[in-house]
Design a protein around this motif. Sequence first.
Motif, mmCIF file in Angstrom:
data_model
loop_
_atom_site.group_PDB
_atom_site.id
_atom_site.type_symbol
_atom_site.label_atom_id
_atom_site.label_comp_id
_atom_site.label_asym_id
_atom_site.label_seq_id
_atom_site.Cartn_x
_atom_site.Cartn_y
_atom_site.Cartn_z
ATOM 1 N N GLU A 70 8.875 38.970 14.824
ATOM 2 C CA GLU A 70 9.866 39.016 15.919
ATOM 3 C C GLU A 70 9.230 39.379 17.246
ATOM 4 O O GLU A 70 9.557 38.789 18.279
ATOM 5 C CB GLU A 70 10.962 40.025 15.587
ATOM 6 N N GLY B 203 12.796 33.874 20.402
ATOM 7 C CA GLY B 203 13.395 34.957 19.620
ATOM 8 C C GLY B 203 14.114 34.556 18.351
ATOM 9 O O GLY B 203 14.714 35.404 17.706
ATOM 10 N N ASP B 204 14.070 33.262 17.966
ATOM 11 C CA ASP B 204 14.829 32.878 16.770
ATOM 12 C C ASP B 204 13.936 32.544 15.568
ATOM 13 O O ASP B 204 14.438 32.236 14.499
ATOM 14 C CB ASP B 204 15.781 31.708 17.063
ATOM 15 N N ILE C 22 14.411 34.742 12.334
ATOM 16 C CA ILE C 22 15.747 34.533 11.739
ATOM 17 C C ILE C 22 15.777 33.211 10.966
ATOM 18 O O ILE C 22 16.296 33.130 9.852
ATOM 19 C CB ILE C 22 16.824 34.521 12.845
ATOM 20 N N ASN C 23 15.179 32.167 11.556
ATOM 21 C CA ASN C 23 15.182 30.848 10.913
ATOM 22 C C ASN C 23 14.327 30.827 9.658
ATOM 23 O O ASN C 23 14.725 30.274 8.627
ATOM 24 C CB ASN C 23 14.674 29.777 11.892
ATOM 25 N N ARG D 250 16.053 32.711 6.931
ATOM 26 C CA ARG D 250 17.159 31.932 6.378
ATOM 27 C C ARG D 250 16.629 30.867 5.414
ATOM 28 O O ARG D 250 17.191 30.639 4.341
ATOM 29 C CB ARG D 250 17.973 31.285 7.509
ATOM 30 N N MET E 8 15.253 21.575 4.920
ATOM 31 C CA MET E 8 15.769 20.643 5.929
ATOM 32 C C MET E 8 17.211 20.945 6.286
ATOM 33 O O MET E 8 17.604 20.879 7.444
ATOM 34 C CB MET E 8 15.646 19.205 5.429
ATOM 35 N N SER F 100 18.888 23.821 5.868
ATOM 36 C CA SER F 100 19.298 25.205 6.092
ATOM 37 C C SER F 100 18.641 25.859 7.298
ATOM 38 O O SER F 100 19.213 26.769 7.887
ATOM 39 C CB SER F 100 19.005 26.062 4.848
ATOM 40 N N VAL F 101 17.470 25.402 7.698
ATOM 41 C CA VAL F 101 16.720 26.152 8.711
ATOM 42 C C VAL F 101 17.052 25.730 10.136
ATOM 43 O O VAL F 101 17.368 26.552 10.989
ATOM 44 C CB VAL F 101 15.197 26.041 8.466
ATOM 45 N N GLY F 102 16.986 24.432 10.434
ATOM 46 C CA GLY F 102 17.196 23.980 11.806
ATOM 47 C C GLY F 102 16.032 24.371 12.692
ATOM 48 O O GLY F 102 14.938 24.654 12.198
ATOM 49 N N GLY F 103 16.273 24.397 13.990
ATOM 50 C CA GLY F 103 15.214 24.741 14.937
ATOM 51 C C GLY F 103 14.033 23.802 14.800
ATOM 52 O O GLY F 103 14.168 22.675 14.324
ATOM 53 N N ALA F 104 12.865 24.255 15.230
ATOM 54 C CA ALA F 104 11.669 23.430 15.087
ATOM 55 C C ALA F 104 11.055 23.652 13.705
ATOM 56 O O ALA F 104 10.492 22.745 13.112
ATOM 57 C CB ALA F 104 10.658 23.782 16.171
ATOM 58 N N PRO G 215 12.512 21.100 10.402
ATOM 59 C CA PRO G 215 11.949 19.771 10.160
ATOM 60 C C PRO G 215 10.457 19.815 9.844
ATOM 61 O O PRO G 215 9.967 18.987 9.076
ATOM 62 C CB PRO G 215 12.172 19.021 11.472
#
Lengths: 334, 207
Positions: free
Chosen positions: B25, B34-35, B38-39, B42, B71, B73-77, B80
């Motif tokens: 973090e 800042g994410d 968390i990603n 998750r 794919m 559940s995470v999202g963000g960069a 993928p």
Amino acid sequence: MKKFLNQTDNFIVDSLKGYAKAHEDLIYLNLDPVFVTRKEINPNKVLLVSGGGSGHEPLHTGYLGQGMLDVACPGHVFTSPTPDQMISAIEYCQPKSGVLFIVKNYSGDVMNFEMASEMITFDHQTVLTNDDAAVFNSSYTTGKRGVAGTVIVEKVVGSLAESGSDLTACKVLGDKVNHHSSSIGVALSSCTIPAAGKPTFSIGENEIEFGVGIHGEPGRKREKIKAANLIVEDMVAAILKDFDEKSLDVKDPGGILLLVNGFSGTPLSELYLIYNAVAEQLSKKNIHISRSLVGNYTTALDMAGASITMCLLDDEIKKHWDAPVLTPNLRWGN
Amino acid sequence: MKSDFIIQCIDNITNCIVESESEIESLDRVIGDGDHYINIKRGALAVQSIKGDLNHLTNAEAFKKIGMTIMSSVGGASGPLFASFFLALSKEVSDNDDLHKFSLGFSRGVESIMQRGKSKLGDKTMLDVLIPVSEKLQSLVKDGCEKNIMIKEIDLTAQAGVIATKDLIPAKGRSAGLAERAVGHIDPGAKTCQIIISTICNQLNKG
């Protein structure tokens, strides 16, 4: 952190449920996977699909409806949605005239929308918005970021799609509006992601972040706060330089659309104060403001600050900007 | 490689990621948005929640399921990129502990991250750990290196990769907007990859 919150994990879903209930005449919320659509889908028009991390409300869910978007896929706060959200939404809508994705230029959004587009069988095109003048285009960047200019793209292309134009025409107009738009933001405070519980960045009581992104990402420079007129002077200069680099003439008689956008933690009175400062400076430069919009349209959670977007208007863009729109957060002409 | 080994790794990786919360973090808050933690958390928890289903699967099927779970559940960069890695890996691995095939699958996975993220070595990303690790793995497997030495070499390569990101100027991801401001800070994505690789190395040492 002090927020209206039940469980952090449910923050977005709790909020979306409220959105769907408050605007049940206009939108439909699907929960597993999460996507939001207009209440009445017209499968014969080009389907406009946008989405991105949550925390920028009303972008994009607030712009669903007649004359604007068909589908919005919200991700977790500041985190792009996942491909299955876009795929399920598009299958739900069964579009017959293709899909136009409107995606803000962030690596996560680009990659997740790219994966979704590879996995659908419908015709599709993508408009990538990158109106933020703050981050320079160089070999060291992934290009400029997509910010508040995205609202203008969604409104204008939304009107064209509503009129029955085809996918290619929508893509071409979307690219044009994006090219004609330029934005710059300034933050007075940080924002706090609910799941993180702490401010994203620290900023002194007397400091501002010039060129801040809509996730609180640092921009061009940290500087001491000064009179609003002087801050606005720097902002206007940054935008005009960007237009210059794009070889666009802002003194064009068609005039500009001026959007003064709040990040959510700054009151309307200050946004109008900014508008006044921009208007005075543009008037001295013989730049004509022919349309305007002031308010919180592309926010950054609880961040204090604002951005200015100028969009160079021609007859086509002006016509589609003025066309009727009926969405939870943008409505006129009905 | 067996599904039960993969399952043990999933538990250990999840624990190590949770234990590294403050470290990841703080790196992301300096040069990201800042994410990242968390990603990643998750994703790790989502994969952990399907570990029971992996028992009956071949290695290839297990990696594919892990990729699809990440794919969606995470999202963000990160989503993928990690998903592309596991989906590409799943196309090469076999069920008979074939290290050649695994190392080939690993390099295919790294290549698919490069393609998806349009990034290369030196861009101050996760690839600054993954590319050297992949190259090291290929050459050690080719030379028929002894297991214990291989594990140690891979772990050291991952750790050297993450430290090397400190002096790099970012070219990709949200920290690219910072350019020189990010110099002197370790890339959080590279750190996460090193934690995952080091955890697997530890697990292999025990096994």
